[in-house]
Design a protein around this motif. Structure first.
Motif, PDB file in Angstrom:
ATOM      1  N   THR A 292      88.592   1.382  48.487  1.00 20.35           N
ATOM      2  CA  THR A 292      89.042   1.784  49.826  1.00 20.35           C
ATOM      3  C   THR A 292      87.971   1.596  50.895  1.00 20.35           C
ATOM      4  OG1 THR A 292      88.354   4.061  49.373  1.00 20.35           O
ATOM      5  CG2 THR A 292      90.626   3.460  48.835  1.00 20.35           C
ATOM      6  N   TRP A 293      86.765   1.161  50.480  1.00 17.06           N
ATOM      7  CA  TRP A 293      85.685   1.014  51.467  1.00 17.06           C
ATOM      8  C   TRP A 293      86.026  -0.112  52.439  1.00 17.06           C
ATOM      9  CZ3 TRP A 293      82.026   4.348  52.460  1.00 17.06           C
ATOM     10  CH2 TRP A 293      80.940   3.987  53.256  1.00 17.06           C
ATOM     11  N   LYS A 294      85.921   0.191  53.739  1.00 18.14           N
ATOM     12  CA  LYS A 294      86.416  -0.735  54.762  1.00 18.14           C
ATOM     13  C   LYS A 294      85.572  -1.999  54.914  1.00 18.14           C
ATOM     14  CE  LYS A 294      84.081   2.057  58.287  1.00 18.14           C
ATOM     15  NZ  LYS A 294      84.251   2.807  59.542  1.00 18.14           N
ATOM     16  N   ASP A 295      84.269  -1.909  54.666  1.00 14.33           N
ATOM     17  CA  ASP A 295      83.400  -3.073  54.866  1.00 14.33           C
ATOM     18  C   ASP A 295      82.599  -3.318  53.597  1.00 14.33           C
ATOM     19  OD1 ASP A 295      81.857  -5.121  55.726  1.00 14.33           O
ATOM     20  OD2 ASP A 295      81.008  -4.070  57.462  1.00 14.33           O
ATOM     21  N   PRO A 296      83.060  -4.217  52.724  1.00 12.36           N
ATOM     22  CA  PRO A 296      82.360  -4.457  51.454  1.00 12.36           C
ATOM     23  C   PRO A 296      80.941  -4.975  51.655  1.00 12.36           C
ATOM     24  CG  PRO A 296      84.564  -5.411  51.422  1.00 12.36           C
ATOM     25  CD  PRO A 296      84.296  -5.023  52.845  1.00 12.36           C
TER      26      PRO A 296
ATOM     27  N   GLN B  41      84.116  12.886  59.391  1.00 12.13           N
ATOM     28  CA  GLN B  41      84.907  11.713  59.727  1.00 12.13           C
ATOM     29  C   GLN B  41      84.960  11.507  61.231  1.00 12.13           C
ATOM     30  OE1 GLN B  41      88.651  12.346  57.814  1.00 12.13           O
ATOM     31  NE2 GLN B  41      87.946  11.552  55.834  1.00 12.13           N
TER      32      GLN B  41
ATOM     33  N   TYR C 278      82.016   7.229  48.660  1.00 12.69           N
ATOM     34  CA  TYR C 278      82.170   5.774  48.572  1.00 12.69           C
ATOM     35  C   TYR C 278      83.102   5.437  47.421  1.00 12.69           C
ATOM     36  CZ  TYR C 278      81.092   0.938  47.385  1.00 12.69           C
ATOM     37  OH  TYR C 278      81.192  -0.404  47.081  1.00 12.69           O
TER      38      TYR C 278
ATOM     39  N   LYS D 218      78.870  -3.925  53.905  1.00 10.17           N
ATOM     40  CA  LYS D 218      78.016  -2.869  54.447  1.00 10.17           C
ATOM     41  C   LYS D 218      78.207  -1.600  53.608  1.00 10.17           C
ATOM     42  CE  LYS D 218      76.413  -1.325  58.945  1.00 10.17           C
ATOM     43  NZ  LYS D 218      76.704  -1.265  60.399  1.00 10.17           N
ATOM     44  N   THR D 219      77.658  -1.648  52.428  1.00 11.20           N
ATOM     45  CA  THR D 219      77.778  -0.518  51.496  1.00 11.20           C
ATOM     46  C   THR D 219      76.785   0.582  51.883  1.00 11.20           C
ATOM     47  OG1 THR D 219      76.147  -1.484  50.014  1.00 11.20           O
ATOM     48  CG2 THR D 219      78.462  -2.070  49.630  1.00 11.20           C
TER      49      THR D 219
ATOM     50  N   PRO E 192      81.481   8.711  56.554  1.00 11.82           N
ATOM     51  CA  PRO E 192      82.326   8.996  55.391  1.00 11.82           C
ATOM     52  C   PRO E 192      81.569   9.808  54.354  1.00 11.82           C
ATOM     53  CG  PRO E 192      81.606   6.714  55.378  1.00 11.82           C
ATOM     54  CD  PRO E 192      81.184   7.272  56.706  1.00 11.82           C
TER      55      PRO E 192
END
Length: 321
Positions: A238-242, A226, A234, A244-245, A231
């Protein structure tokens, strides 16, 4: 014949009658003249007396022989009894003498061995070998050539025996109608088993066989990851940028940084699908590496993203090195 072995009474009477007739043959007026009858009677008496004496003598001789045999048997029994008692007394003495002889022979043998050992102490190894070899009686001397021929013969014999054994096994399988097992087929012809160069070398692991200690190790490394901005798992919620998977991140890195063609990009394959969820692996063909999700996910797409994340983190670690 009578029971005792002599002539019967009937035979004796016939002999007497014949003897009397022979003695009185030619006498006239046997039945009329008293003088003649008297002579005939005298002949009869004489013949009877002679035959009686003869019979008595034979009876006496017979009895004498019987008694003599009886005495001989009695004497023989007494002698046997006497010798038996003597033999019984001699046996312990003979056994004792035999034991003494055995002890003497054994002592002589030990003395001889001790003497030979003393002599061998002053001899070289070659001399000892020659002495021991001279003790061997008969046998064929072994040379390098004879040993080589013997070895070749034994090898050929072994090959023939194995061939016969294989034929017998095949005939047995044909008769029984049962198929060959993999082991039997391998023993019969190993050339049938050749590794496929293009075969899949992936080691598949069942979810229930996964070592839980691996998760502990990942959790311990999580703070470090971290800190580096990478990370470890996945989760769509909670993933911060949908936009940019992990799959997108991996594809962009392979295209822009590694300059790989789309055909060489990462491939995703399903490993298992159980009631607990999907297990997926991500294959980096350019590195010949695979990354399998360590836990099952309910959604197959989520499992693919996590496998891609594992591959992406690996590429990042290689770049830093």
């Amino acid at each position: 014949m009578a029971k005792g072995g002599g002539p019967s009474k009937k035979t004796i009477e016939k002999e007497k009658k014949k003897t009397i007739e022979d003695k009185t043959f030619g006498l006239k007026n046997k039945n009329k003249s008293k003088v003649v009858q008297k002579q005939v009677q005298q002949v009869k008496n004489a013949v009877n007396q002679i035959h009686d004496k003869k019979a008595k003598k034979e009876a006496e001789e017979k009895e004498k022989k019987r008694m003599q045999k009886l005495l001989e048997k009695q004497r023989e029994a007494e002698l046997k009894s006497l010798f038996k008692s003597v033999d019984d007394k001699k046996k312990p003495e003979e056994e004792e003498n035999q034991e003494e002889d055995d002890e003497e022979d054994e002592q002589d043998m030990f003395d001889q061995i001790e003497e030979e050992l003393k002599n061998e102490e002053d001899m070289t190894i070659e001399e000892v070998v020659e002495v021991e070899r001279s003790k061997i009686v008969g046998g064929t001397p072994v040379t390098f050539e004879s040993f080589k021929k013997w070895k070749e013969f034994k090898n050929m014999q072994k090959v023939k025996e194995e061939e016969i054994k294989k034929k017998q096994q095949m005939e047995s399988f044909k008769k029984s109608g049962a198929g060959l097992s993999g082991r039997d087929l391998f023993e019969y012809n190993q050339s049938l088993f050749v590794d496929d160069e293009e075969g899949d070398e992936t080691v598949y692991v069942k979810p229930e066989d996964i070592d839980e200690s691996l998760f502990v190790e990942e959790e311990e490394e999580q703070p470090e990851s971290q800190d580096q901005g990478a990370p470890e798992e996945y989760d769509p919620a909670t993933w911060k940028d949908p936009n940019k998977t992990p799959k997108t991140m991996l594809t962009d890195y392979q295209s822009t940084v590694l300059k790989l063609k789309p055909v060489d990009h990462a491939k995703f394959e399903q490993v298992s699908n159980t009631a607990d969820g999907f297990v997926v692996k991500c294959v980096l063909t350019n590195l010949n590496k695979e990354f399998v999700t360590q836990i099952p996910y309910r959604q197959k797409k989520t499992a693919e993203h996590n496998a891609a994340l594992m591959a992406y983190n690996h590429l990042m670690s290689l770049e830093k090195k």
